[in-house]
Design a protein around this motif. Structure first.
Motif, PDB file in Angstrom:
ATOM      1  N   ARG A 117       0.413  10.587   6.132  1.00 21.20           N
ATOM      2  CA  ARG A 117       1.840  10.425   5.818  1.00 21.20           C
ATOM      3  C   ARG A 117       2.730  10.448   7.056  1.00 21.20           C
ATOM      4  O   ARG A 117       3.831   9.890   7.035  1.00 21.20           O
ATOM      5  N   PHE A 132      -5.733   2.466  -6.302  1.00 20.68           N
ATOM      6  CA  PHE A 132      -4.656   3.451  -6.440  1.00 20.68           C
ATOM      7  C   PHE A 132      -5.047   4.786  -5.811  1.00 20.68           C
ATOM      8  O   PHE A 132      -4.270   5.384  -5.056  1.00 20.68           O
ATOM      9  N   SER A 173       3.215   4.258  -1.236  1.00 24.46           N
ATOM     10  CA  SER A 173       3.086   5.033  -2.475  1.00 24.46           C
ATOM     11  C   SER A 173       3.982   4.516  -3.590  1.00 24.46           C
ATOM     12  O   SER A 173       3.563   4.455  -4.754  1.00 24.46           O
ATOM     13  N   LEU A 204       2.338   1.306  -4.983  1.00 25.08           N
ATOM     14  CA  LEU A 204       0.905   1.321  -5.210  1.00 25.08           C
ATOM     15  C   LEU A 204       0.542   1.052  -6.674  1.00 25.08           C
ATOM     16  O   LEU A 204      -0.448   0.370  -6.964  1.00 25.08           O
ATOM     17  N   ASN A 232      -2.398   7.559   2.027  1.00 24.07           N
ATOM     18  CA  ASN A 232      -0.975   7.785   2.291  1.00 24.07           C
ATOM     19  C   ASN A 232      -0.664   9.270   2.433  1.00 24.07           C
ATOM     20  O   ASN A 232       0.190   9.657   3.242  1.00 24.07           O
ATOM     21  N   TYR A 233      -1.355  10.079   1.652  1.00 24.09           N
ATOM     22  CA  TYR A 233      -1.112  11.525   1.721  1.00 24.09           C
ATOM     23  C   TYR A 233      -1.646  12.105   3.035  1.00 24.09           C
ATOM     24  O   TYR A 233      -0.979  12.905   3.690  1.00 24.09           O
ATOM     25  N   GLY A 254      -3.614   5.983  -2.252  1.00 30.43           N
ATOM     26  CA  GLY A 254      -2.822   7.177  -2.534  1.00 30.43           C
ATOM     27  C   GLY A 254      -3.279   8.349  -1.673  1.00 30.43           C
ATOM     28  O   GLY A 254      -2.457   9.087  -1.102  1.00 30.43           O
ATOM     29  N   THR A 255      -4.601   8.508  -1.559  1.00 31.52           N
ATOM     30  CA  THR A 255      -5.165   9.561  -0.702  1.00 31.52           C
ATOM     31  C   THR A 255      -4.876   9.277   0.771  1.00 31.52           C
ATOM     32  O   THR A 255      -4.517  10.183   1.528  1.00 31.52           O
ATOM     33  N   TYR A 281       0.811  -1.217   0.000  1.00 31.98           N
ATOM     34  CA  TYR A 281       0.000   0.000   0.000  1.00 31.98           C
ATOM     35  C   TYR A 281       0.846   1.269   0.000  1.00 31.98           C
ATOM     36  O   TYR A 281       0.289   2.371  -0.073  1.00 31.98           O
TER      37      TYR A 281
END
Length: 202
Positions: free
Chosen positions: A84, A73, A22, A25, A80-81, A77-78, A20
């Protein structure tokens, strides 16, 4: 070969899965796309009805596979952001929650694509919404746990403590023992001896 549930590891903090992260991903999404695409092409699951098709079945398989791959994705991705600075805080319960939410969103996406793919006056019905979500959960859980069980098996063989243990941890209780002496009388007096023995009770 049996297994048991190692409950404490459901809530134990573990390393955030590399699949998972980034940098991995895109590869994970590609694997999801390829797995679903091949599965749909080979098995034509869930009773497809060709007269309703607006598109070639190959394209339908492509869109049904591309949709969850894209959601995976974008979702992680969201995540992880947003998280973070907190990605080290992860448990298997969190894993199952996010996988369940991902499958739910994939079912919603499949439902929203129905008008684009199928000629059916009931596309926008609760029945098909339920069916799309159900199908995503059935297929998704099957694939997910098949891959995870394989991972659990090989890691537990190496001695790693995971939720599913295929090699039970040793937890033997010490059995009570009673010591007794037995005097052995021989024909020669100087050869007489005493035998000490321990008797264990289970």
């Amino acid at each position: 070969m049996g297994f048991y549930i190692n409950k404490e590891h459901l809530i134990k903090k573990i390393e955030y899965p590399t699949r998972y992260q980034s940098e991995n991903l895109l590869n994970s999404s590609a694997i999801v796309f390829a797995s679903i695409f091949v599965f749909l092409l080979l098995f034509s699951p869930f009773g497809v009805y060709e007269p309703e098709f607006k598109l070639n079945y190959f394209l339908i398989c492509f869109f049904h596979a591309f949709s969850p791959a894209l959601i995976l994705f974008l979702y992680f991705g969201t995540y992880n952001y947003i998280k973070r600075n907190q990605l080290k805080k992860w448990t298997l319960l969190q894993e199952y929650f996010h996988v369940g939410l991902f499958l739910f969103l994939s079912g919603i996406a499949s439902f929203l694509m129905r008008d684009f793919i199928y000629t059916n006056p009931n596309n926008w019905s609760w029945r098909y919404l339920y069916e799309e979500i159900r199908n995503c959960f059935l297929a998704g859980i099957l694939f997910y746990f098949f891959l995870r069980m394989a991972g659990f098996y090989f890691k537990s063989k190496k001695g790693s403590p995971f939720v599913l243990q295929f090699v039970p941890l040793k937890n033997e209780t010490e059995k009570p023992a009673v010591t007794s002496s037995l005097f052995i009388n021989t024909q020669v007096k100087q050869d007489d001896f005493t035998l000490n023995r321990k008797i264990y009770y289970s």
